[in-house]
Design an enzyme around this catalytic site. Structure first.
Site, PDB file in Angstrom:
ATOM      1  N   LEU A 297       0.697  -1.121   0.029  1.00 53.18           N
ATOM      2  CA  LEU A 297       0.019   0.021   0.089  1.00 53.18           C
ATOM      3  C   LEU A 297       0.735   1.196   0.011  1.00 53.18           C
ATOM      4  CD1 LEU A 297      -2.760  -1.022   2.373  1.00 53.18           C
ATOM      5  CD2 LEU A 297      -2.816  -1.221  -0.131  1.00 53.18           C
TER       6      LEU A 297
ATOM      7  N   THR B 156       6.887  -4.409 -18.957  1.00 57.14           N
ATOM      8  CA  THR B 156       6.416  -3.247 -19.914  1.00 57.14           C
ATOM      9  C   THR B 156       7.157  -3.126 -21.251  1.00 57.14           C
ATOM     10  OG1 THR B 156       6.422  -0.901 -19.969  1.00 57.14           O
ATOM     11  CG2 THR B 156       8.008  -2.202 -18.675  1.00 57.14           C
ATOM     12  N   ASP B 157       6.394  -2.595 -22.158  1.00 62.14           N
ATOM     13  CA  ASP B 157       7.271  -2.361 -23.292  1.00 62.14           C
ATOM     14  C   ASP B 157       8.366  -1.326 -23.380  1.00 62.14           C
ATOM     15  OD1 ASP B 157       5.403  -0.102 -23.149  1.00 62.14           O
ATOM     16  OD2 ASP B 157       4.583  -0.317 -25.202  1.00 62.14           O
ATOM     17  N   GLU B 158       8.278  -0.522 -22.377  1.00 63.95           N
ATOM     18  CA  GLU B 158       9.403   0.305 -21.998  1.00 63.95           C
ATOM     19  C   GLU B 158      10.730  -0.060 -22.124  1.00 63.95           C
ATOM     20  OE1 GLU B 158       8.612   3.526 -19.608  1.00 63.95           O
ATOM     21  OE2 GLU B 158       6.427   3.740 -20.050  1.00 63.95           O
TER      22      GLU B 158
ATOM     23  N   TYR C 152      12.874   4.075 -14.486  1.00 61.05           N
ATOM     24  CA  TYR C 152      11.802   3.053 -14.182  1.00 61.05           C
ATOM     25  C   TYR C 152      12.042   1.879 -15.057  1.00 61.05           C
ATOM     26  CZ  TYR C 152       7.399   0.671 -15.503  1.00 61.05           C
ATOM     27  OH  TYR C 152       6.393  -0.012 -15.947  1.00 61.05           O
TER      28      TYR C 152
ATOM     29  N   ALA D 108      14.616   1.011 -16.716  1.00 57.15           N
ATOM     30  CA  ALA D 108      16.185   0.349 -16.491  1.00 57.15           C
ATOM     31  C   ALA D 108      15.648  -0.610 -15.402  1.00 57.15           C
ATOM     32  CB  ALA D 108      17.342   1.244 -16.112  1.00 57.15           C
TER      33      ALA D 108
ATOM     34  N   TYR E 102       3.708  17.353 -22.423  1.00 56.64           N
ATOM     35  CA  TYR E 102       5.129  17.369 -22.548  1.00 56.64           C
ATOM     36  C   TYR E 102       5.570  17.570 -23.997  1.00 56.64           C
ATOM     37  CZ  TYR E 102       4.836  15.093 -18.071  1.00 56.64           C
ATOM     38  OH  TYR E 102       4.539  14.688 -16.584  1.00 56.64           O
TER      39      TYR E 102
HETATM   40  P1  NAD Z   1       0.441   0.919  -9.841  1.00 51.23           P
HETATM   41  O1  NAD Z   1       1.375   1.744  -9.294  1.00 51.23           O
HETATM   42  O2  NAD Z   1      -0.884   1.469  -9.969  1.00 51.23           O
HETATM   43  O3  NAD Z   1       0.244  -0.191  -8.761  1.00 51.23           O
HETATM   44  C1  NAD Z   1       1.406  -0.815  -8.307  1.00 51.23           C
HETATM   45  C2  NAD Z   1       1.055  -1.659  -6.830  1.00 51.23           C
HETATM   46  O4  NAD Z   1       2.300  -2.057  -6.507  1.00 51.23           O
HETATM   47  C3  NAD Z   1       0.596  -0.550  -5.896  1.00 51.23           C
HETATM   48  O5  NAD Z   1      -0.754  -1.185  -5.304  1.00 51.23           O
HETATM   49  C4  NAD Z   1       1.552  -0.446  -4.781  1.00 51.23           C
HETATM   50  O6  NAD Z   1       1.066  -0.355  -3.510  1.00 51.23           O
HETATM   51  C5  NAD Z   1       2.282  -1.893  -4.970  1.00 51.23           C
HETATM   52  N1  NAD Z   1       3.544  -1.828  -4.277  1.00 51.23           N
HETATM   53  C6  NAD Z   1       4.519  -0.919  -4.818  1.00 51.23           C
HETATM   54  N2  NAD Z   1       5.670  -1.308  -4.153  1.00 51.23           N
HETATM   55  C7  NAD Z   1       5.598  -2.441  -3.436  1.00 51.23           C
HETATM   56  C8  NAD Z   1       6.205  -3.235  -2.459  1.00 51.23           C
HETATM   57  N3  NAD Z   1       7.310  -2.874  -2.346  1.00 51.23           N
HETATM   58  N4  NAD Z   1       5.721  -4.214  -2.103  1.00 51.23           N
HETATM   59  C9  NAD Z   1       4.361  -4.556  -2.096  1.00 51.23           C
HETATM   60  N5  NAD Z   1       3.750  -3.984  -2.827  1.00 51.23           N
HETATM   61  C10 NAD Z   1       4.215  -2.647  -3.499  1.00 51.23           C
HETATM   62  O7  NAD Z   1       1.167   0.207 -11.267  1.00 51.23           O
HETATM   63  P2  NAD Z   1       0.081  -0.421 -12.506  1.00 51.23           P
HETATM   64  O8  NAD Z   1       0.231   0.539 -13.350  1.00 51.23           O
HETATM   65  O9  NAD Z   1      -0.866  -1.291 -11.817  1.00 51.23           O
HETATM   66  O10 NAD Z   1       1.304  -1.480 -12.865  1.00 51.23           O
HETATM   67  C11 NAD Z   1       1.492  -2.788 -12.291  1.00 51.23           C
HETATM   68  C12 NAD Z   1       2.366  -3.494 -13.227  1.00 51.23           C
HETATM   69  O11 NAD Z   1       2.330  -3.554 -14.471  1.00 51.23           O
HETATM   70  C13 NAD Z   1       3.912  -2.898 -12.935  1.00 51.23           C
HETATM   71  O12 NAD Z   1       4.910  -3.954 -12.864  1.00 51.23           O
HETATM   72  C14 NAD Z   1       4.120  -2.214 -14.209  1.00 51.23           C
HETATM   73  O13 NAD Z   1       5.420  -2.111 -14.465  1.00 51.23           O
HETATM   74  C15 NAD Z   1       3.408  -3.102 -15.093  1.00 51.23           C
HETATM   75  N6  NAD Z   1       3.008  -2.381 -16.308  1.00 51.23           N
HETATM   76  C16 NAD Z   1       1.964  -1.249 -16.172  1.00 51.23           C
HETATM   77  C17 NAD Z   1       1.561  -0.442 -17.599  1.00 51.23           C
HETATM   78  C18 NAD Z   1       0.711   0.651 -17.456  1.00 51.23           C
HETATM   79  O14 NAD Z   1       0.491   1.146 -18.312  1.00 51.23           O
HETATM   80  N7  NAD Z   1       0.155   1.038 -16.164  1.00 51.23           N
HETATM   81  C19 NAD Z   1       1.992  -1.382 -18.724  1.00 51.23           C
HETATM   82  C20 NAD Z   1       2.685  -2.576 -18.716  1.00 51.23           C
HETATM   83  C21 NAD Z   1       3.461  -2.881 -17.551  1.00 51.23           C
HETATM   84  O1  DAU Z   2       4.069   1.621 -21.740  1.00 47.80           O
HETATM   85  C1  DAU Z   2       3.765   1.078 -20.553  1.00 47.80           C
HETATM   86  C2  DAU Z   2       4.328   2.059 -19.669  1.00 47.80           C
HETATM   87  O2  DAU Z   2       3.180   2.900 -19.614  1.00 47.80           O
HETATM   88  C3  DAU Z   2       3.976   1.416 -18.031  1.00 47.80           C
HETATM   89  O3  DAU Z   2       5.340   0.483 -18.143  1.00 47.80           O
HETATM   90  C4  DAU Z   2       4.103   2.497 -17.033  1.00 47.80           C
HETATM   91  O4  DAU Z   2       4.158   1.872 -15.628  1.00 47.80           O
HETATM   92  C5  DAU Z   2       3.059   3.330 -17.183  1.00 47.80           C
HETATM   93  O5  DAU Z   2       3.295   4.410 -16.399  1.00 47.80           O
HETATM   94  C6  DAU Z   2       3.223   4.053 -18.707  1.00 47.80           C
HETATM   95  O6  DAU Z   2       4.302   4.790 -18.856  1.00 47.80           O
HETATM   96  P1  DAU Z   2       4.394   6.274 -19.834  1.00 47.80           P
HETATM   97  O7  DAU Z   2       5.409   7.121 -19.335  1.00 47.80           O
HETATM   98  O8  DAU Z   2       3.796   5.806 -21.324  1.00 47.80           O
HETATM   99  O9  DAU Z   2       2.779   6.826 -19.394  1.00 47.80           O
HETATM  100  P2  DAU Z   2       2.189   8.112 -18.753  1.00 47.80           P
HETATM  101  O10 DAU Z   2       1.107   8.023 -18.584  1.00 47.80           O
HETATM  102  O11 DAU Z   2       3.026   8.832 -17.816  1.00 47.80           O
HETATM  103  O12 DAU Z   2       2.653   9.164 -19.808  1.00 47.80           O
HETATM  104  C7  DAU Z   2       2.002   8.754 -21.130  1.00 47.80           C
HETATM  105  C8  DAU Z   2       2.302   9.951 -22.378  1.00 47.80           C
HETATM  106  O13 DAU Z   2       1.924  11.195 -22.124  1.00 47.80           O
HETATM  107  C9  DAU Z   2       4.023  10.145 -22.361  1.00 47.80           C
HETATM  108  O14 DAU Z   2       4.545  10.391 -23.367  1.00 47.80           O
HETATM  109  C10 DAU Z   2       4.179  11.268 -21.391  1.00 47.80           C
HETATM  110  C11 DAU Z   2       2.997  12.173 -21.641  1.00 47.80           C
HETATM  111  N1  DAU Z   2       2.585  13.035 -20.511  1.00 47.80           N
HETATM  112  C12 DAU Z   2       2.257  12.399 -19.571  1.00 47.80           C
HETATM  113  C13 DAU Z   2       1.857  13.168 -18.362  1.00 47.80           C
HETATM  114  C14 DAU Z   2       1.546  12.571 -16.899  1.00 47.80           C
HETATM  115  C15 DAU Z   2       2.135  14.210 -20.990  1.00 47.80           C
HETATM  116  O15 DAU Z   2       2.318  14.894 -21.772  1.00 47.80           O
HETATM  117  N2  DAU Z   2       1.770  14.971 -19.836  1.00 47.80           N
HETATM  118  C16 DAU Z   2       1.598  14.543 -18.540  1.00 47.80           C
HETATM  119  O16 DAU Z   2       1.055  15.182 -17.589  1.00 47.80           O
END
Ligand code: NAD
Ligand code: DAU
Length: 359
Positions: free
Chosen positions: A37, A136-138, A163, A165, A220
Site C-alpha cells: 500500500l 512493460t514495453d518500455e 523506471y 531500466a 510534454y
Molecule cells: P500501480 O503503481 O498502479 O500499482 C503498483 C502496486 O504495487 C500498488 O498497489 C503498490 O502499493 C504496490 N507496491 C509498490 N511497491 C510495493 C512493494 N515494495 N511491496 C508490495 N507492494 C508494492 O502500477 P500499475 O500501473 O498497476 O502497474 C502494475 C505492473 O504492471 C507494474 O509492474 C508495471 O511495471 C506493469 N505495467 C504497467 C503498465 C501501465 O500502463 N500501467 C503497462 C505495462 C506494464
Molecule cells: O508503456 C507502458 C508504460 O506506460 C508502463 O510501463 C508504465 O508503468 C506506465 O506509467 C506508462 O508509462 P508512460 O510514461 O508511457 O505513461 P504516462 O501516462 O506517464 O505518459 C504517457 C505519455 O503522456 C508520455 O509520452 C508522457 C505524456 N504525458 C504524461 C503526463 C503524466 C504528458 O504529456 N503530460 C503528462 O502530464
C-alpha cells in the site's frame, strides 16, 4: 482449487486483474493479494470483493524476504502473478532508488521465495506451478516516428528511464532464473494500459480529472510522442491466457495496435467528455481545447512505443477486444461515476507531488 498469489493487487492493473479473475472463475480459484500500500495502492479498488471467502489481503513489502517466505509456507501457491512495482516514469526520474529497491530487489525476493517453495530435491519443480512477471514495453526503448517499426519479443532491451531500466533488470533476473534453474515462469511485456482505478498521475486519468476541474492539461514537449493504448481488461485477459495456454519460459508482448499521439488522446478525451456530460452539468463549461498547455518535455522522453502482438495472437489466440473509442467512454464514465474515489486519491500526498511536478 488453484491458489494465486498476486503482488501489487491494490494498484491499477492488479485490482482490475483480480476483478477480472473473480468474474471469470468466481469460486473456482483463491486469490491472496500482497501489497505494501504505497501511494499507488488503494484498498478502495477492491471493496466489492474484500469479503469473499476465497480472497485474502496481506499488507507486506515484497522486499521482505521473511514475510514472502511465510506466505509460501502457509499456503500452497500454484500461480504467482507479479505486478508489484513502482510504476511511474516521472517519479523514477526524480527518485530512482526506490525503483531499484522494489522492482529489482523485490522481484529477486519473489523469485527466491517461489523457487524455495516449489523446487524439489532433484532440482525439478512441483507440478503445475507457474510464475508470471508482468513487465512493460518500455524495456525495449524507443521507436522512431516510422509506422512500420514495432517492438517484437526479439527486440533487444534498451531502456532509457530509471523506471524502464529497473523493469528491464527484473526481466533479466526472471530470464536468469528460467535459464539457470529452469524455474517455471513467463514474462509479459505490455503497452500503456487505461481504464478504471488508474492513478491520476498517468496521462489519461490526469487529463480527465483536470479537464473536469477546468485545470490546465500539461502536454510534454510537442505532444507528438506515441503510445500504444490497451484497455486494462484486455491486459488481464492476456495475462490469464499466457499463464494457462502459453508455453513456459516464453516472453509474450501484449499490445493493442492502437497507437496515438498524446495530443490526439487529449483531444479525444475532451470530445468524449462533451459527448457524455449532460447538457446541464456545470463542468461542461470547463471542458475545451483552451486548457491544453505545452510544458517542458520529460527528460529522456521516449518518442514512440508500438507492440507487435503477433506471437500472442498466433500461439494463444489473444487479441484486444475493446476498441479505443469504446474503452475511453467506459473509462470516462467510470471516473464520472466515481468522483469520491478521485477525491480520496488526490487528497494529501498526491497534491504535494502534483504541485512539485508541474510547478
Ligand atoms: P500501480 O503503481 O498502479 O500499482 C503498483 C502496486 O504495487 C500498488 O498497489 C503498490 O502499493 C504496490 N507496491 C509498490 N511497491 C510495493 C512493494 N515494495 N511491496 C508490495 N507492494 C508494492 O502500477 P500499475 O500501473 O498497476 O502497474 C502494475 C505492473 O504492471 C507494474 O509492474 C508495471 O511495471 C506493469 N505495467 C504497467 C503498465 C501501465 O500502463 N500501467 C503497462 C505495462 C506494464
Ligand atoms: O508503456 C507502458 C508504460 O506506460 C508502463 O510501463 C508504465 O508503468 C506506465 O506509467 C506508462 O508509462 P508512460 O510514461 O508511457 O505513461 P504516462 O501516462 O506517464 O505518459 C504517457 C505519455 O503522456 C508520455 O509520452 C508522457 C505524456 N504525458 C504524461 C503526463 C503524466 C504528458 O504529456 N503530460 C503528462 O502530464
Amino acid at each position: 482449487m488453484r491458489t494465486y498469489l498476486v503482488t501489487g493487487g491494490a494498484g491499477f492493473i492488479g485490482s482490475n486483474y483480480i476483478h477480472y479473475m473473480f468474474r471469470k472463475y468466481d469460486t473456482e480459484i483463491r486469490i491472496i493479494n500482497v501489497d505494501s500500500l504505497t501511494y499507488a495502492g488503494n484498498l478502495e479498488n477492491l471493496q466489492d470483493i474484500e469479503n469473499r471467502e476465497n480472497y485474502t489481503f496481506i499488507k507486506a513489502d515484497i522486499c521482505d524476504k521473511e514475510a514472502m517466505e511465510k506466505i509460501f509456507e502457509e499456503n500452497d501457491i500454484d500461480r504467482v502473478v507479479h505486478f508489484a512495482a513502482e510504476s511511474h516514469v516521472d517519479r523514477s526520474i526524480r527518485n530512482p532508488e526506490v525503483f531499484v529497491q522494489t522492482n529489482v530487489l523485490g522481484t529477486a525476493v519473489m523469485l527466491n521465495a517461489a523457487k524455495k517453495a516449489w523446487e524439489k530435491e532433484d532440482g525439478t519443480y512441483l507440478e503445475n506451478k507457474k510464475f508470471l512477471h508482468v513487465s512493460t514495453d518500455e524495456v525495449y526503448g524507443s521507436l522512431p516516428d516510422d509506422e512500420n517499426a514495432f517492438f517484437y519479443e526479439t527486440t533487444p532491451l534498451d531502456p532509457h528511464s530509471p523506471y524502464s531500466a529497473s523493469k528491464a533488470s527484473s526481466d533479466m533476473l526472471v530470464k536468469a532464473y528460467m535459464d539457470t534453474y529452469k524455474f517455471p515462469a513467463n514474462i509479459t511485456n505490455c503497452s500503456n494500459n487505461y481504464g478504471p482505478y488508474q492513478f491520476p498521475e498517468k496521462l489519461i486519468p490526469l487529463m480527465i480529472n483536470n479537464a473536469l476541474q477546468g485545470k490546465s492539461l500539461p502536454v510534454y514537449g510537442d505532444g507528438k510522442n506515441v503510445r500504444d493504448w490497451l484497455y486494462v481488461d484486455d491486459h488481464a485477459k492476456a495475462i490469464d491466457m499466457v499463464q494457462e495456454q502459453g508455453k513456459l519460459f516464453e516472453r509474450y508482448n501484449i499490445g493493442g495496435h492502437n497507437e496515438k499521439q498524446n495530443i490526439e488522446i487529449i483531444e479525444i478525451i475532451l470530445e468524449t467528455l462533451l459527448e457524455i456530460l449532460p447538457e446541464d452539468d456545470p463542468r461542461r463549461a470547463n471542458v475545451g481545447k483552451q486548457l491544453i498547455t505545452y510544458v517542458e518535455d520529460r527528460k529522456g522522453h521516449d518518442r514512440r512505443y508500438a507492440i507487435a502482438p503477433d506471437k500472442i495472437k498466433k500461439d494463444i489466440g489473444w487479441y484486444p477486444e475493446t476498441m479505443f473509442k469504446d474503452g475511453i467512454k467506459l473509462t470516462i464514465k467510470w471516473f464520472l461515476e466515481n468522483e469520491e474515489w478521485m477525491k480520496n486519491v488526490t487528497s494529501g500526498d498526491y497534491q504535494k507531488y502534483y504541485s512539485e511536478m508541474y510547478k
